[in-house]
Scaffold this motif. Structure first.
Motif, PDB file in Angstrom:
ATOM      1  N   PHE A   1      42.132  37.452  57.936  1.00  0.00           N
ATOM      2  CA  PHE A   1      42.343  37.781  56.521  1.00  0.00           C
ATOM      3  C   PHE A   1      41.758  39.146  56.215  1.00  0.00           C
ATOM      4  O   PHE A   1      40.636  39.451  56.606  1.00  0.00           O
ATOM      5  CB  PHE A   1      41.727  36.699  55.632  1.00  0.00           C
ATOM      6  N   GLU A   2      42.542  39.982  55.523  1.00  0.00           N
ATOM      7  CA  GLU A   2      42.028  41.319  55.223  1.00  0.00           C
ATOM      8  C   GLU A   2      41.539  41.413  53.788  1.00  0.00           C
ATOM      9  O   GLU A   2      41.017  42.446  53.369  1.00  0.00           O
ATOM     10  CB  GLU A   2      43.083  42.397  55.506  1.00  0.00           C
ATOM     11  N   CYS A   3      41.697  40.334  53.027  1.00  0.00           N
ATOM     12  CA  CYS A   3      41.269  40.379  51.632  1.00  0.00           C
ATOM     13  C   CYS A   3      40.933  38.983  51.128  1.00  0.00           C
ATOM     14  O   CYS A   3      41.647  38.024  51.441  1.00  0.00           O
ATOM     15  CB  CYS A   3      42.404  40.979  50.786  1.00  0.00           C
ATOM     16  N   PHE A   4      39.847  38.885  50.377  1.00  0.00           N
ATOM     17  CA  PHE A   4      39.496  37.638  49.689  1.00  0.00           C
ATOM     18  C   PHE A   4      39.820  37.806  48.204  1.00  0.00           C
ATOM     19  O   PHE A   4      39.392  38.776  47.593  1.00  0.00           O
ATOM     20  CB  PHE A   4      37.998  37.339  49.818  1.00  0.00           C
ATOM     21  N   LYS A   5      40.553  36.857  47.640  1.00  0.00           N
ATOM     22  CA  LYS A   5      40.819  36.881  46.203  1.00  0.00           C
ATOM     23  C   LYS A   5      39.965  35.801  45.539  1.00  0.00           C
ATOM     24  O   LYS A   5      40.190  34.607  45.750  1.00  0.00           O
ATOM     25  CB  LYS A   5      42.304  36.645  45.927  1.00  0.00           C
ATOM     26  N   ILE A   6      38.992  36.244  44.759  1.00  0.00           N
ATOM     27  CA  ILE A   6      38.051  35.303  44.135  1.00  0.00           C
ATOM     28  C   ILE A   6      38.736  34.559  42.995  1.00  0.00           C
ATOM     29  O   ILE A   6      39.328  35.174  42.096  1.00  0.00           O
ATOM     30  CB  ILE A   6      36.809  36.039  43.615  1.00  0.00           C
ATOM     31  N   ASP A   7      38.649  33.241  43.054  1.00  0.00           N
ATOM     32  CA  ASP A   7      39.348  32.415  42.072  1.00  0.00           C
ATOM     33  C   ASP A   7      38.943  32.756  40.636  1.00  0.00           C
ATOM     34  O   ASP A   7      37.781  33.011  40.347  1.00  0.00           O
ATOM     35  CB  ASP A   7      39.059  30.935  42.347  1.00  0.00           C
ATOM     36  N   LYS A   8      39.934  32.703  39.742  1.00  0.00           N
ATOM     37  CA  LYS A   8      39.693  33.146  38.379  1.00  0.00           C
ATOM     38  C   LYS A   8      38.712  32.267  37.604  1.00  0.00           C
ATOM     39  O   LYS A   8      38.152  32.700  36.596  1.00  0.00           O
ATOM     40  CB  LYS A   8      41.006  33.300  37.611  1.00  0.00           C
ATOM     41  N   SER A   9      38.435  31.060  38.090  1.00  0.00           N
ATOM     42  CA  SER A   9      37.466  30.216  37.382  1.00  0.00           C
ATOM     43  C   SER A   9      36.070  30.858  37.387  1.00  0.00           C
ATOM     44  O   SER A   9      35.306  30.675  36.437  1.00  0.00           O
ATOM     45  CB  SER A   9      37.428  28.819  38.019  1.00  0.00           C
ATOM     46  N   TYR A  10      35.726  31.627  38.428  1.00  0.00           N
ATOM     47  CA  TYR A  10      34.423  32.303  38.475  1.00  0.00           C
ATOM     48  C   TYR A  10      34.408  33.512  37.542  1.00  0.00           C
ATOM     49  O   TYR A  10      33.417  33.781  36.874  1.00  0.00           O
ATOM     50  CB  TYR A  10      34.080  32.738  39.912  1.00  0.00           C
TER      51      TYR A  10
END
Ligand code: G
Ligand code: G
Ligand code: MN
Ligand code: NA
Length: 252
Positions: free
Chosen positions: A172-181
């Motif tokens: 994986f080249e990118c982590f997308k942080i969930d919008k709940s945080y």
């Protein structure tokens, strides 16, 4: 009535559309990517939530045709935008697509037909894909990675993220942080969790995106964690292909 039958017909009749949401570099506020999001305006029922019809598709054997349509449509649009912009496009893929051993071949033919270079395509995979059939998913994801297509871990932190998966699958080249945080920013616990994801991303040499940014206060708190990229209504709502082309022309 059967939503599945209607969805099959809608796919054939080209009644679905893709909306595209900008992803921006927080430091420059420039658009660096767009995420394709499926939209269905049902003839009689009106707009249907993607979470609903994607679920219907997955339960009724339509994940493959829906996914193929979204991929082809997004790559066709992106190839056109790339004649005047260096934008990249991200497409959401379902776990079922990743369990299909033919999926990498399908992606390769769409890239060949549209002329989109592999590095200009990113596939967003939610962490739930690992729940079943881990071996088969790992094979598919590795094949896509070998082709030069970017892989993004979507909704990170939402549910099933396990450190062991992050350790075992370094593609994986990118982590997308969930919008709940992001929604809870600047609350200290949300800030701490986001900072930890950013630190992990730095150590792994991957990029991080904060999703669902709706206020300047959230954007400031997100930037303070060291997160470089953001997506959300504050920075751009999902809009049609024509509107995105205008934004990209003004973004150079
Ligand atoms: O656009 P919206 O935030 O309402 O999307 C809801 C959910 O539907 C999100 O989880 C998004 O990833 C998913 N989704 C949107 N378009 C697609 C698509 O083309 N394929 C798949 N598999 N999921 C999609
Ligand atoms: O699961 P995925 O991250 O692909 O889903 C993205 C979803 O989040 C889409 O349905 C999109 O419409 C939605 N979305 C995008 N920006 C925002 C935002 O700022 N706030 C909220 N609540 N939803 C957003
Ligand atoms: Mn996504
Ligand atoms: Na997400």
């Amino acid at each position: 009535r059967s939503l599945s039958i209607d969805l099959r017909a809608a796919l054939r009749a080209d009644e679905l559309t893709l909306a595209y949401q900008p992803l921006v570099d927080i430091a420059t506020r420039k658009i660096v990517a767009v995420e394709a999001l499926a939209r269905w305006n049902h003839r009689e029922l009106g707009p249907i939530e993607p979470s609903e019809f994607v679920g219907v598709a997955e339960r009724t054997g339509l994940a493959t045709p829906l996914g193929a349509w979204a991929l082809r449509t997004a790559c066709t649009a992106a190839a056109r935008w790339r004649t005047f912009s260096d934008i990249v496009v991200r497409v959401n893929v379902s776990a079922l697509q990743l369990r299909d051993p033919d999926f990498p071949t399908e992606v390769a033919s769409v890239l060949a037909e549209t002329g989109l270079p592999p590095f200009a395509l990113g596939l967003e995979v939610t962490e739930t894909v690992w729940v079943a059939d881990t071996e088969r998913v790992a094979d598919t994801v590795s094949a896509l990675h070998a082709m030069g297509v970017a892989l993004l871990l979507d909704d990170m932190g939402k549910g099933h993220s396990s450190m062991s998966y992050l350790d075992r699958y370094p593609m994986f080249e990118c982590f997308k942080i969930d919008k709940s945080y992001i929604a809870r920013l600047p609350a200290p616990r949300a800030r701490a969790i986001i900072s930890a994801i950013v630190a992990l991303a730095r150590a792994f040499d991957v990029t991080v995106v904060g999703e669902g940014v709706e206020t300047e206060e959230q954007l400031d708190a997100l930037a303070a964690t060291g997160c470089d990229f953001a997506q959300g209504y504050l920075l751009g709502r999902p809009v049609g292909a024509g509107a995105i082309a205008d934004l990209l022309l003004g973004n150079r």
